[in-house]
Design a protein around this motif. Structure first.
Motif, PDB file in Angstrom:
ATOM      1  N   ALA A  56       0.824  -1.209   0.000  1.00 33.24           N
ATOM      2  CA  ALA A  56       0.000   0.000   0.000  1.00 33.24           C
ATOM      3  C   ALA A  56       0.861   1.264   0.000  1.00 33.24           C
ATOM      4  O   ALA A  56       0.445   2.310  -0.503  1.00 33.24           O
ATOM      5  N   ALA A  57       2.071   1.145   0.542  1.00 31.12           N
ATOM      6  CA  ALA A  57       3.005   2.268   0.570  1.00 31.12           C
ATOM      7  C   ALA A  57       3.774   2.412  -0.738  1.00 31.12           C
ATOM      8  O   ALA A  57       4.568   3.335  -0.898  1.00 31.12           O
ATOM      9  N   GLY A  58       3.560   1.464  -1.678  1.00 31.23           N
ATOM     10  CA  GLY A  58       4.202   1.581  -2.985  1.00 31.23           C
ATOM     11  C   GLY A  58       5.302   0.591  -3.274  1.00 31.23           C
ATOM     12  O   GLY A  58       6.006   0.716  -4.272  1.00 31.23           O
ATOM     13  N   VAL A  59       5.463  -0.403  -2.418  1.00 31.12           N
ATOM     14  CA  VAL A  59       6.513  -1.402  -2.611  1.00 31.12           C
ATOM     15  C   VAL A  59       5.980  -2.551  -3.467  1.00 31.12           C
ATOM     16  O   VAL A  59       4.844  -2.979  -3.302  1.00 31.12           O
ATOM     17  N   GLU A  60       6.821  -3.018  -4.366  1.00 34.11           N
ATOM     18  CA  GLU A  60       6.513  -4.211  -5.155  1.00 34.11           C
ATOM     19  C   GLU A  60       7.556  -5.264  -4.800  1.00 34.11           C
ATOM     20  O   GLU A  60       8.758  -5.000  -4.858  1.00 34.11           O
ATOM     21  N   PHE A  61       7.098  -6.442  -4.430  1.00 39.95           N
ATOM     22  CA  PHE A  61       8.004  -7.524  -4.062  1.00 39.95           C
ATOM     23  C   PHE A  61       8.370  -8.330  -5.303  1.00 39.95           C
ATOM     24  O   PHE A  61       7.506  -8.666  -6.104  1.00 39.95           O
ATOM     25  N   ILE A  62       9.652  -8.623  -5.440  1.00 36.68           N
ATOM     26  CA  ILE A  62      10.171  -9.371  -6.581  1.00 36.68           C
ATOM     27  C   ILE A  62      10.556 -10.759  -6.082  1.00 36.68           C
ATOM     28  O   ILE A  62      11.381 -10.883  -5.172  1.00 36.68           O
ATOM     29  N   PRO A  63       9.954 -11.793  -6.658  1.00 28.86           N
ATOM     30  CA  PRO A  63      10.265 -13.151  -6.198  1.00 28.86           C
ATOM     31  C   PRO A  63      11.671 -13.586  -6.600  1.00 28.86           C
ATOM     32  O   PRO A  63      12.303 -12.974  -7.468  1.00 28.86           O
ATOM     33  N   GLU A  64      12.123 -14.641  -5.958  1.00 28.91           N
ATOM     34  CA  GLU A  64      13.402 -15.266  -6.317  1.00 28.91           C
ATOM     35  C   GLU A  64      13.339 -15.654  -7.794  1.00 28.91           C
ATOM     36  O   GLU A  64      12.415 -16.313  -8.227  1.00 28.91           O
ATOM     37  N   ASN A  65      14.301 -15.194  -8.559  1.00 29.19           N
ATOM     38  CA  ASN A  65      14.292 -15.495  -9.998  1.00 29.19           C
ATOM     39  C   ASN A  65      15.694 -15.791 -10.511  1.00 29.19           C
ATOM     40  O   ASN A  65      16.027 -15.459 -11.634  1.00 29.19           O
ATOM     41  N   GLY A  66      16.494 -16.371  -9.678  1.00 28.50           N
ATOM     42  CA  GLY A  66      17.870 -16.655 -10.054  1.00 28.50           C
ATOM     43  C   GLY A  66      18.836 -15.581  -9.603  1.00 28.50           C
ATOM     44  O   GLY A  66      20.018 -15.824  -9.456  1.00 28.50           O
ATOM     45  N   GLY A  67      18.320 -14.379  -9.382  1.00 25.92           N
ATOM     46  CA  GLY A  67      19.168 -13.281  -8.932  1.00 25.92           C
ATOM     47  C   GLY A  67      18.902 -12.904  -7.489  1.00 25.92           C
ATOM     48  O   GLY A  67      19.485 -11.975  -6.962  1.00 25.92           O
ATOM     49  N   GLY A  68      17.999 -13.603  -6.847  1.00 25.56           N
ATOM     50  CA  GLY A  68      17.654 -13.313  -5.467  1.00 25.56           C
ATOM     51  C   GLY A  68      16.369 -12.522  -5.367  1.00 25.56           C
ATOM     52  O   GLY A  68      16.028 -11.746  -6.260  1.00 25.56           O
ATOM     53  N   ALA A  69      15.645 -12.735  -4.293  1.00 23.93           N
ATOM     54  CA  ALA A  69      14.409 -12.001  -4.044  1.00 23.93           C
ATOM     55  C   ALA A  69      14.748 -10.546  -3.751  1.00 23.93           C
ATOM     56  O   ALA A  69      15.832 -10.234  -3.257  1.00 23.93           O
ATOM     57  N   GLY A  70      13.819  -9.652  -4.064  1.00 24.00           N
ATOM     58  CA  GLY A  70      14.080  -8.241  -3.830  1.00 24.00           C
ATOM     59  C   GLY A  70      12.812  -7.431  -3.736  1.00 24.00           C
ATOM     60  O   GLY A  70      11.714  -7.967  -3.624  1.00 24.00           O
ATOM     61  N   VAL A  71      12.978  -6.116  -3.792  1.00 27.13           N
ATOM     62  CA  VAL A  71      11.858  -5.179  -3.776  1.00 27.13           C
ATOM     63  C   VAL A  71      12.173  -4.025  -4.716  1.00 27.13           C
ATOM     64  O   VAL A  71      13.338  -3.786  -5.056  1.00 27.13           O
ATOM     65  N   ARG A  72      11.133  -3.339  -5.121  1.00 27.78           N
ATOM     66  CA  ARG A  72      11.297  -2.088  -5.865  1.00 27.78           C
ATOM     67  C   ARG A  72      10.071  -1.238  -5.604  1.00 27.78           C
ATOM     68  O   ARG A  72       9.043  -1.730  -5.155  1.00 27.78           O
ATOM     69  N   LEU A  73      10.189   0.044  -5.874  1.00 26.41           N
ATOM     70  CA  LEU A  73       9.038   0.920  -5.746  1.00 26.41           C
ATOM     71  C   LEU A  73       8.242   0.856  -7.038  1.00 26.41           C
ATOM     72  O   LEU A  73       8.819   0.788  -8.138  1.00 26.41           O
ATOM     73  N   LYS A  74       6.930   0.878  -6.914  1.00 29.79           N
ATOM     74  CA  LYS A  74       6.070   0.898  -8.093  1.00 29.79           C
ATOM     75  C   LYS A  74       6.282   2.207  -8.834  1.00 29.79           C
ATOM     76  O   LYS A  74       6.636   3.229  -8.231  1.00 29.79           O
ATOM     77  N   ARG A  75       6.063   2.196 -10.117  1.00 27.86           N
ATOM     78  CA  ARG A  75       6.200   3.428 -10.908  1.00 27.86           C
ATOM     79  C   ARG A  75       5.324   4.511 -10.320  1.00 27.86           C
ATOM     80  O   ARG A  75       4.204   4.270  -9.900  1.00 27.86           O
ATOM     81  N   GLY A  76       5.877   5.701 -10.297  1.00 26.30           N
ATOM     82  CA  GLY A  76       5.145   6.828  -9.744  1.00 26.30           C
ATOM     83  C   GLY A  76       5.365   7.027  -8.260  1.00 26.30           C
ATOM     84  O   GLY A  76       4.920   7.993  -7.698  1.00 26.30           O
ATOM     85  N   ASN A  77       6.069   6.097  -7.605  1.00 26.23           N
ATOM     86  CA  ASN A  77       6.331   6.223  -6.168  1.00 26.23           C
ATOM     87  C   ASN A  77       7.786   6.586  -5.882  1.00 26.23           C
ATOM     88  O   ASN A  77       8.146   6.730  -4.738  1.00 26.23           O
ATOM     89  N   ALA A  78       8.602   6.659  -6.886  1.00 24.45           N
ATOM     90  CA  ALA A  78      10.021   6.918  -6.663  1.00 24.45           C
ATOM     91  C   ALA A  78      10.267   8.385  -6.418  1.00 24.45           C
ATOM     92  O   ALA A  78       9.548   9.232  -6.789  1.00 24.45           O
TER      93      ALA A  78
END
Length: 78
Positions: A56-78
């Motif tokens: 809800a705060a604008g975080v998008e979770f990135i699943p494990e995809n060979g490079g490791g799990a991570g996070v990023r901000l959704k477009r428009g939240n940076a």
């Protein structure tokens, strides 16, 4: 997807929240957030509440995809 301890820490940093901020927004205790970030197991509904608050705060979770799990901000939240 279940969020990992490091993802919680990265997500909080991305939105500028401390542990208390996340606990308040997720409706959980500060100790619960700390337990997650130490890698302890939490109830699925508790993890969902934390993940929902961060998304809800604008975080998008990135699943494990060979490079490791991570996070990023959704477009428009940076």
């Amino acid at each position: 997807m279940t969020i990992a301890a490091v993802q919680s820490k990265m997500a909080r940093a991305a939105v500028g929240w401390g542990v208390r901020d996340l606990a308040k927004e997720a409706g959980v205790s500060v100790d619960t957030v700390s337990r997650l970030e130490r890698g302890e197991e939490l109830q699925p509904r508790t993890l969902a509440a934390i993940q929902t608050a961060l998304e809800a705060a604008g975080v998008e979770f990135i699943p494990e995809n060979g490079g490791g799990a991570g996070v990023r901000l959704k477009r428009g939240n940076a």
